[in-house]
Write a protein that holds these residues in place. Sequence first.
Motif, mmCIF file in Angstrom:
data_model
loop_
_atom_site.group_PDB
_atom_site.id
_atom_site.type_symbol
_atom_site.label_atom_id
_atom_site.label_comp_id
_atom_site.label_asym_id
_atom_site.label_seq_id
_atom_site.Cartn_x
_atom_site.Cartn_y
_atom_site.Cartn_z
ATOM 1 N N GLN A 51 161.204 -28.853 58.023
ATOM 2 C CA GLN A 51 162.181 -28.905 56.932
ATOM 3 C C GLN A 51 163.133 -27.707 56.966
ATOM 4 O O GLN A 51 164.309 -27.820 56.657
ATOM 5 C CB GLN A 51 161.471 -28.962 55.574
ATOM 6 N N HIS A 99 168.691 -28.251 50.031
ATOM 7 C CA HIS A 99 167.386 -28.628 50.582
ATOM 8 C C HIS A 99 166.377 -27.504 50.382
ATOM 9 O O HIS A 99 165.209 -27.756 50.117
ATOM 10 C CB HIS A 99 167.528 -28.982 52.059
ATOM 11 N N THR A 155 165.199 -27.984 46.689
ATOM 12 C CA THR A 155 164.248 -29.076 46.430
ATOM 13 C C THR A 155 162.950 -28.849 47.212
ATOM 14 O O THR A 155 161.856 -29.066 46.692
ATOM 15 C CB THR A 155 164.843 -30.431 46.844
ATOM 16 N N HIS A 156 163.094 -28.383 48.441
ATOM 17 C CA HIS A 156 161.916 -28.160 49.279
ATOM 18 C C HIS A 156 160.978 -27.155 48.646
ATOM 19 O O HIS A 156 159.754 -27.303 48.709
ATOM 20 C CB HIS A 156 162.367 -27.686 50.673
ATOM 21 N N LYS A 165 157.371 -28.665 48.349
ATOM 22 C CA LYS A 165 156.416 -28.119 49.299
ATOM 23 C C LYS A 165 155.412 -27.203 48.614
ATOM 24 O O LYS A 165 154.228 -27.211 48.956
ATOM 25 C CB LYS A 165 157.147 -27.387 50.429
ATOM 26 N N ALA A 224 158.644 -37.237 47.746
ATOM 27 C CA ALA A 224 159.823 -36.360 47.788
ATOM 28 C C ALA A 224 160.065 -35.876 49.208
ATOM 29 O O ALA A 224 161.192 -35.895 49.711
ATOM 30 C CB ALA A 224 159.633 -35.176 46.844
ATOM 31 N N LEU A 225 158.997 -35.463 49.872
ATOM 32 C CA LEU A 225 159.151 -34.960 51.239
ATOM 33 C C LEU A 225 159.568 -36.076 52.194
ATOM 34 O O LEU A 225 160.368 -35.863 53.109
ATOM 35 C CB LEU A 225 157.834 -34.319 51.699
ATOM 36 N N GLY A 281 161.437 -38.407 51.601
ATOM 37 C CA GLY A 281 162.823 -38.806 51.381
ATOM 38 C C GLY A 281 162.944 -40.209 50.791
ATOM 39 O O GLY A 281 163.775 -41.004 51.216
ATOM 40 N N GLY A 335 163.681 -34.852 47.421
ATOM 41 C CA GLY A 335 163.889 -34.675 48.856
ATOM 42 C C GLY A 335 164.879 -35.680 49.419
ATOM 43 O O GLY A 335 165.604 -35.391 50.369
ATOM 44 N N SER A 362 168.573 -34.336 48.940
ATOM 45 C CA SER A 362 168.992 -33.199 49.768
ATOM 46 C C SER A 362 169.008 -33.576 51.243
ATOM 47 O O SER A 362 169.911 -33.199 51.975
ATOM 48 C CB SER A 362 168.078 -31.993 49.508
ATOM 49 N N LYS A 363 168.015 -34.360 51.656
ATOM 50 C CA LYS A 363 168.007 -34.779 53.054
ATOM 51 C C LYS A 363 169.198 -35.685 53.332
ATOM 52 O O LYS A 363 169.839 -35.596 54.396
ATOM 53 C CB LYS A 363 166.701 -35.507 53.353
#
Lengths: 543, 623
Positions: free
Chosen positions: B321, B340, B343-344, B348, B390-391, B393, B399, B402-403
């Motif tokens: 990420q 990112h 949000t990360h 995370k 979220a991770l 996407g 996530g 932002s991704k």
Amino acid sequence: MLADLPILSLITFSPLLGILVLLFLPKHRSRWLKATAIIATILPLLLSLWLYADYDSTKGGKAYEETATWLDVSLNKEAVGEVGSYQFELQYHMGVDGLSMPLLLLTAVVGVMAALASVHVKKRWKSFYIWFLLLEIGMLGVFLARDVFLFFVFFEMTLIPMFFLIGIWGYMNRERAANKFLLYNGIGSAIMLIAFVILVATAGFRAEQVPEKQQTNLSYCGSYEVITTNLTKADSYVNMSTEQTQGQENPFYLSERMRWVIFLLLLIAFGIKLPIFPFHTWMLRVHTEAPPSVVMIHSGVLLKMGAYGLLRFGVFMFPAVAEDWKVAIAILGVVNILYGAVLAVVQKEFKLVLAYSSISHMGIVLLGIASLNEIGLHGAIIQLISHGLISALLFLIVGSIYERTGSTELKDLGGLARSMPFISGILLTAGMASLGLPGLSGFIGEFLSLLGLFDSQQAVTCVAVLGVILTAVYVLRSILGITFGAMPEKLAAVRDARLIEAVPMITLLAFIVLIGVYPAVLTEPMKHGFDTLLQQLSEKAGR
Amino acid sequence: MDTSFSQVAWLIPLFPFVAFLLLLAFGRGQRTLGVLLGSISSFAGLVLSILVLIEHMSDGTKYYQYSFKWLDFDGLTMNAGYEVTNLTALMLVVVTLVSFLVNVYSAGYMKGDERISVFYSYVALFSFSMLGLVLADNMLTLYIFWELVGVCSFLLVGFWFSKPEAKAAAKKAFIVTRIGDAGLLLGILLLYWYMPDHALDFVHIGNVFDGQTGIIAASVTTWIAILIFVGAVGKSGQFPLHVWLPDAMEGPTPISALIHAATMVAAGVYLVARTFDIFQASQTAMDVVAYIGGFTAIFAATIGVAQNDIKRILAYSTVSQLGYMMMALGLGSMTGGIFHLFTHAFFKALLFLGAGSVIHAVHTQNIQEMGGLSAKMKITTWTFGIGTLALSGIPPFSGFWSKDMILNTALHEKPVLFAVGVAAAFFTAFYMSRLFFLVFMGKPKGEQHAHESPASMTIPLIILAVLAAASGFIQTPWNNTLGTWLTDGAEKEHGGAGIVMVISAAVGLLGLYLGWLVFVKGTIARDAISSRAPWLVRLLERKYYMDEIYEALLVRPLRGLGYLLNAIDEYIVDGLVQLVSGTAVWFGRGGTRVQNGQIQTYGVVTVLGLIVLLVALVGRRFW
């Protein structure tokens, strides 16, 4: 009011008081002997702090200068014709300036700490402390002398006590180490003396007009001021080549090549002390064989005399030669840094790791010197002070660890953070200071030296920065090896620091943090310390 | 202007610093003091940071900068100071928020540890350093704190110092990041000597590089940018200096969440964003950043697929990420990178704290030994699920937005990197679904007495879950709030996000679905790949043999060189000098032999001496 006192002589010779008292104490009363010695080292510290507080960098150290004629040797007047007097002057001349002030403080501080660390000494306390205090007098004198012969006398005064301190109170191979120490340093001193004699015989020559008597007084002397001014003034005798004197032979003339030779002599003489590769092997023995408290002095102060001499005599007196040689000095510095660091990575004995680390760190000093600018020179001095404090602290800890575990072999040690969290914490912090962690003193010296050098020698600086990485490797390898990991069974019972050990540790660390956070404590007295040198360098560049 | 909150922003790092000092002085043997001081100080910092952020979101000038002379003598003036920009205000909130939650969480997680107050003192020191880094107004100040966070990370990775793995990991973390730091240091040296007036503060840097007046030569600019990036590569675990980050998981899990996911490892991204003007002045440097970032994203994501340690999977995910963030920056989208990062940080941290909760319950980190935890750990399961989505996407979780922004930029700037990003997104979704399903679904394995964690641990999870779900809405394709606010609208927007949104959501869902098929449904055998291409799986399991490569290329040669030089030092360098001293002794012996009382011998010596003298006298002329 301080200026009314012969403060510099008081600082230098105050340990004599301790020696006097020690002479009258019975030799088995170890507590009394220790206490006396510790107090005797506190005296110069207090006096130096007083001097530091009173010191005004804009005025320099003029106010405190002390001169007395030590010996005037009359020379044969007939040889030079009609003159008032013709003599060789040996002066007792003490002074302090931006260069020596920080080193004086370092010496005084490390002196006290080493005296405290000497509680681990097991035998013959009385003679140990007498030698110790003599050594301290020598060190203080080296930094305060303003005359090359006086400097030489003090310099030699440090050798003999060191010889005995290593040879009597050291570890297994102490006698060989002491011999090696004396041999190398003796050679260094001899070379230094040759350089000094040439200097006095040429640049030390003065002709003073005495108008009322209508005659001239001729003299040779070793005063730094006289020699430096003569060397840099265009119309002084040393700078008059045969052409300029209309064919008359000028015995005082120092040609370009002769200056190179003197500079080289000084570089070797002080390079042995510093030490510069390949003259470093003697100091490895001293690091491993001398008792830790003596190594504190050795690594903390004595090595600094090498850098000090190189600056004071080599660079200050021959700025033009230094300018020609700066690339060579920088390369010597890089060799020191990398050679020391790579070797420190593979050592199996903690004291040897620290010894090679000293070589590496003194390389940074050479870089600062080689920069020949304000930034780098400040860096070099700060690095000297910083390394002095850090290595004193590290060897203090070495002493405490050896006292408890009976070994400094890395394979015998491990996991000490469990049984002695305090000492381990200090050791780790000292290691961090050594690898140049910001907020601690090591960073300032290292950063300024690199920054200064980068101006003129970018490629060399880039190579030197590799040392920053290697330092982290060997510091962590050795220190984590001692404090982290599994603990050998037999070390489970070791105790943490006693008060008498904790006090010097905390004090040294406090200084290290103080310089790291508030470097003005050092840069303030150093202000204007390099003014004349830099002026000459810029004049040379302008020409 | 009246006193603003920004003016007292220096208090924010001061709170944890005071906590650190107090713990250092009085922490010995204390158990609750650490929790108390850590939580209070970080909460105070959080409140003040939020006030600063609110102030910066309102209209009017609110920029504030203050500096003093730190290192000052003729020929050099180095300032230390702080400044509050919109970017720093945002980072302050991220750092203090995660830091506060981790402080609270650790009260539960670290409860049984006898060195808990040491732990809290390290965390406080870290918070101080990290906030100092964020607030720094010039490169040198930033570098100082940059090193300090590195040390704190080192200390916390090695917190359980008796474990050999922790010791090795701490050492590795320090040394590998140190390589990057050396680059950054050189970058600063270069910057110092080339900047007009040797200014190192970000305002001047911005002015000099932004103006495009060519004050600094293009090649030098590229070098400066690349060297700064080397620092960022080390800190942010980018290829090839990523190797320390997965090992750093030896540290306590709350630390992994705070330092090795949300804050410190993002410092590299933050550094590039802070000096973005330098990077923008050099297209070469931008390309380097973009490609290294993109490569790291896919590289680490593929490794994540084959790992079995729950924390290491998350660590590789972090590396991946961070790669996305770097890629965004390299593509010219600072907003994308920072968005990112933002949000990360939440999802995370959530995932790590969730993993901590799981480890706390089952006392293992191997996901193959876990299973069926959803029944016993409801809150952990739900919050972890949100983090996973979220991770991966999946819209509308944070996530995704932002991704999406990064992928959208990539599509417009460098389609190759778009493809890389999409592929990495697929792997991300796949390893996360593998992780989630193996841990929480299926049947419990072994004799596990798993139970939900205490409230001190679940409440931070819930708060982070809310943020992980919702924080993406500050910047969507229809609403460029963050971008305008961060960059004053200077950055160009990329329209036409529809297709990218569809692709990225589809890829994420595909990854999750595939994971479901393999690990829940069992339609596809788990060894489908390992039976056909065992070398591929081994390659991924062994992390592309990066550690082995380092061992062979750097560690061994260095050690070998060391031994070689050691031998040379002992026998040749020392030997030479021995030879010299030996010669002196030999001369002395010779001298005694000469004094044998015979006139002839004396005569020879005299003549020899005379010759020497003559040579010396004549030779002097040539000097």
